[in-house]
Design a protein around this motif. Sequence first.
Motif, PDB file in Angstrom:
ATOM      1  N   LYS B  52       2.378  59.485  31.575  1.00 40.97           N
ATOM      2  CA  LYS B  52       0.967  59.563  31.168  1.00 40.97           C
ATOM      3  C   LYS B  52       0.426  60.995  31.324  1.00 40.97           C
ATOM      4  N   SER B  53       0.639  61.543  32.520  1.00 46.33           N
ATOM      5  CA  SER B  53       0.125  62.905  32.762  1.00 46.33           C
ATOM      6  C   SER B  53       0.798  63.910  31.848  1.00 46.33           C
ATOM      7  N   THR B  54       2.086  63.742  31.664  1.00 46.18           N
ATOM      8  CA  THR B  54       2.815  64.671  30.805  1.00 46.18           C
ATOM      9  C   THR B  54       2.239  64.641  29.389  1.00 46.18           C
ATOM     10  N   ALA B 173      -9.091  62.824  29.831  1.00 43.51           N
ATOM     11  CA  ALA B 173      -9.177  62.770  31.282  1.00 43.51           C
ATOM     12  C   ALA B 173      -7.952  62.092  31.859  1.00 43.51           C
ATOM     13  N   ASP B 174      -7.287  62.781  32.808  1.00 43.27           N
ATOM     14  CA  ASP B 174      -6.137  62.182  33.479  1.00 43.27           C
ATOM     15  C   ASP B 174      -6.621  61.530  34.770  1.00 43.27           C
ATOM     16  N   GLU B 175      -6.599  60.228  34.802  1.00 41.28           N
ATOM     17  CA  GLU B 175      -7.056  59.453  35.952  1.00 41.28           C
ATOM     18  C   GLU B 175      -8.393  59.934  36.529  1.00 41.28           C
ATOM     19  N   PRO B 176      -9.439  59.884  35.729  1.00 41.74           N
ATOM     20  CA  PRO B 176     -10.726  60.401  36.205  1.00 41.74           C
ATOM     21  C   PRO B 176     -11.314  59.592  37.350  1.00 41.74           C
TER      22      PRO B 176
HETATM   23 MG   LIG Z   1      -0.080  61.095  36.350  1.00 41.72          MG
END
Ligand SMILES: [Mg+2]
Lengths: 406, 233
Positions: B52-54, B173-176
């Motif tokens: 996901k982050s990638t 947004a990554d895990e806001p």
């Molecule tokens: Mg992540």
Amino acid sequence: MFIFIKIGYKNLFRNKRRSVLTSIVIGLGLASMIITDGFMDGMSENMVKTITTGMVTEGQVHNPLFSDSFDAKDVIMEKDKVEKILSNDAQVENYAKRVISFAMLSSARNMRNITVYGVDPEKEKQVTTTYKYVSEGKYVEDEQSLLVGSLLLERLEVELGDKVVLTVAEAHSGELSQVLLRISGVLTAGSKEMDENAAFIHIKKAQSIFNIGQNYHEIAIKFRDRSVGEQETYPLWAQLNHTGNKGESWKGIVASFTEIMGMVDQSKGIMAFILMLLVGVGIVNTLFMSIYERMFEFAVLRALGTKSREIIIMVMSEAGAMAVMSVVLGLIITVILALPLGLSGIDYGGMEFADVTIREPIFYEFHWSQITSFPVATFMFTVLISIYPAYHAAKVTMAQAIKKTL
Amino acid sequence: MENNNEVIFKLNDIGKVFGTTSDTQVHALSDVQLEIKQGEFTAFVGPSGSGKSTLINVMNGFDVPTSGHVLLSGKKIDLMGESELANFRRDHIGIIFQSYNLIPVLTAKENIEYVMILQGIGEEERSKRVKEFLSIVGLEGKEDRYPSQLSGGQQQRVAVARAMVSRPDIVIADEPTANLDSKTGTELVDMMLELNNKYGTTFVFSTHDPMIMEKAKRLVTLKDGKVVQDEVR
Ligand SMILES: [Mg+2]
Ligand SMILES: Nc1ncnc2c1ncn2[C@@H]1O[C@H](COP(=O)(O)OP(=O)(O)OP(=O)(O)O)[C@@H](O)[C@H]1O
């Protein structure tokens, strides 16, 4: 642009203690440069004054042979022409003629080889302050006067008012000539050379015992502005040399001293360089510490669309703000440390350095450059050196920076 | 329902490999095909390490894909130079991090203003928009507070305001909500959803929280770097 500068200087105050400590280090570096400069220059000015108000004076003229031989027959050539040149030069405030040679001074108990100076008292007082160091009796007044150094007095085991015999060799015949004189004054100049080996008599007396008529060996010069005479290119010197004599400023006469002062200047430069290096390492270290803590923040700034160049401006502004604080602290430190000493002077009480006796206390010598170019150089140096950490901050690898902190 | 709006993001066969030697290599993303359209409210979900982050870093331009291309409004951002990318990001993407989003030395107002300053927007317009967005995220009267004087949830709201104020094509947004408690997290996503409904702002975010997944209008599920499910609700 303003926003980056603003963020930069605000960042400086995030770790107040660290910023203040670093600024104190930079400030101390600046202060030591200013203070060293002030007192070194004070010392050299002090010594130059000692030289130029002493027997050396600001400039001299000799027969070139005299300088090597010290022979009484090597008098100044074409003296009328020489005196005319000196009288006509607007920068020459005064000059005094001197007869100088070796002699022997003997008391009932002892004798010493000395240098005898035949001086014109009124003229001499215009070019040197030697007369101020008469500790007993009087300075040379007339043909009966004899002023001797205080140490010489001890060696001969005599006192003021005692009779001594001055023996010299006549200039051309070499025959001995003797006069009996009463000691009319004692000189305590503070320099061993003068106090142990010198005696002063009136120039007329000297001319008569050396049998050199109206001739003399040396002219001591005082300029209206010392620095004019110090220039080798000042036309007076060429004019004097044209008469076959040798004219030169004090710098040429005490060349070894001039050389030592040059070395002192050099070491001042080396010291400044080392100081700057130390200070530079301190700045880079502090900036790196604060940048490493904030890599994530730089990543955020970049994520918002800030360019590398703008981050560099930010970090350099932080360094600039630190430099301003450092300069202010440095100047305050300078005033605190240098002002009391500068006002009272540092008293070396007769210490000798480079063959010159430091008679007067050393005072702080102020130059405008100390509070203009020194601080500006410190500021520029601090800001310039911050390019390295600034570049590092700007190069932040986004993916890495945001991972490390989370 | 079918979304016929304009395509904002187009991910073409994205692959991302970490590491150089074959035994240390990680295929964080493989063959990712994805389109994000105007007005969507998309959540990336999947187990930890699924990519996901990638994926989000590749979309933001924080990372460059090993293969494939990322098109934002028709431009290949993976081929852009540093300065061009900075400008493009500034004008087209609003970014929200998990935490520490705000510049600590700037107030809430100044943080929101920052992007507009970069865009060269005049002072009057900036003030107007700051006011407008502070009220949108429910932080009227807190504009002069520094981040340290705001709660985590409030900080994230400021971050949302800042991400939207420059009128970007998309907010990513990554895990806001990862650093917020469940209630505050849900409130934040509710607010984002409201903004999406009201202004049509496109959102893409990743999450682990089932409560928050519930709220997404489109759910993209990743597993081992691959899109295994893409569900529009
Ligand atoms: Mg992540
Ligand atoms: N810089 C890197 N170097 C090597 N491998 C990496 C790097 N970054 C991520 N990975 C690997 O890529 C894969 C995907 O990671 P990613 O961070 O995208 O997962 P994620 O879905 O965001 O997980 P989480 O839900 O825990 O945040 C993981 O196997 C991870 O170990």
